[in-house]
Design an enzyme around this catalytic site. Structure first.
Site, short mmCIF file in Angstrom:
data_model
loop_
_atom_site.label_atom_id
_atom_site.label_comp_id
_atom_site.label_asym_id
_atom_site.label_seq_id
_atom_site.Cartn_x
_atom_site.Cartn_y
_atom_site.Cartn_z
N GLU A 24 0.84 -1.20 0.00
CA GLU A 24 0.00 0.00 0.00
C GLU A 24 0.88 1.25 0.00
O GLU A 24 0.57 2.24 -0.68
CB GLU A 24 -0.91 0.02 1.23
CG GLU A 24 -1.97 -1.05 1.22
CD GLU A 24 -2.84 -0.97 2.46
OE1 GLU A 24 -4.01 -0.61 2.32
OE2 GLU A 24 -2.33 -1.27 3.57
N TYR A 56 -14.46 27.00 -0.98
CA TYR A 56 -14.47 25.55 -1.07
C TYR A 56 -13.46 25.00 -2.07
O TYR A 56 -13.01 23.86 -1.94
CB TYR A 56 -15.87 24.99 -1.33
CG TYR A 56 -16.61 25.59 -2.50
CD1 TYR A 56 -16.34 25.21 -3.80
CD2 TYR A 56 -17.61 26.52 -2.27
CE1 TYR A 56 -17.03 25.76 -4.87
CE2 TYR A 56 -18.31 27.07 -3.33
CZ TYR A 56 -18.03 26.68 -4.63
OH TYR A 56 -18.72 27.22 -5.68
N GLU A 76 -8.16 6.50 9.77
CA GLU A 76 -8.59 7.34 10.88
C GLU A 76 -7.65 8.53 11.05
O GLU A 76 -8.09 9.67 11.28
CB GLU A 76 -8.63 6.52 12.18
CG GLU A 76 -9.70 5.46 12.22
CD GLU A 76 -9.31 4.12 11.60
OE1 GLU A 76 -10.01 3.13 11.90
OE2 GLU A 76 -8.33 4.04 10.83
N LYS A 101 -11.89 4.25 1.19
CA LYS A 101 -10.75 3.48 0.71
C LYS A 101 -11.30 2.31 -0.12
O LYS A 101 -11.40 1.18 0.35
CB LYS A 101 -9.91 2.99 1.90
CG LYS A 101 -8.59 2.37 1.52
CD LYS A 101 -7.78 2.04 2.78
CE LYS A 101 -6.45 1.41 2.41
NZ LYS A 101 -5.66 1.09 3.62
#
Length: 122
Positions: A24, A56, A76, A101
């Site tokens: 990863e 934004y 997290e 993910k």
């Protein structure tokens, strides 16, 4: 007082190198981010003034930069970093961050893995 106004960004896409597995980190994978920014937009609306609200487009670029930036093990942690960046904009009083993910290393069929956090100023 509860802030009722919301600016939402859905489906911000970026490639990141986050995860606990070496592949990863080495290969990277796509991440998708949704943001809901809570702020009071009354002054901006009354004066039609961008300086009194949150830009934004800038927030989107910053969130993508966090995803593309320093790798972390956990989504997290990634969500926490994105939330902290959003709260640096003074009009934003609270932010809800969802990190997707979709290519998580799971051995069974699945559609998506997400974490959603809510953080407030102060």
């Amino acid at each position: 007082m509860t802030v009722a106004d919301r600016v939402a960004l859905h489906g911000l896409r970026a490639r990141g190198h986050h995860g606990v597995f070496a592949h990863e980190r080495a290969e990277g994978q796509p991440f998708v981010v949704d943001l809901v920014l809570h702020l009071d937009t009354r002054a901006a609306a009354a004066d039609d003034d961008l300086a009194q609200t949150v830009h934004y487009g800038v927030v989107a670029e910053e969130a993508v930069a966090v995803v593309e930036g320093e790798p972390v093990d956990l989504i997290e942690t990634l969500a926490e970093r994105i939330a902290a960046q959003c709260l640096r904009h003074s009009p934003v009083q609270q932010v809800e961050v969802t990190v997707h993910k979709p290519d998580a290393p799971i051995t069974v069929p699945f559609d998506d893995v997400t974490i959603t956090i809510t953080r407030s100023r102060g």
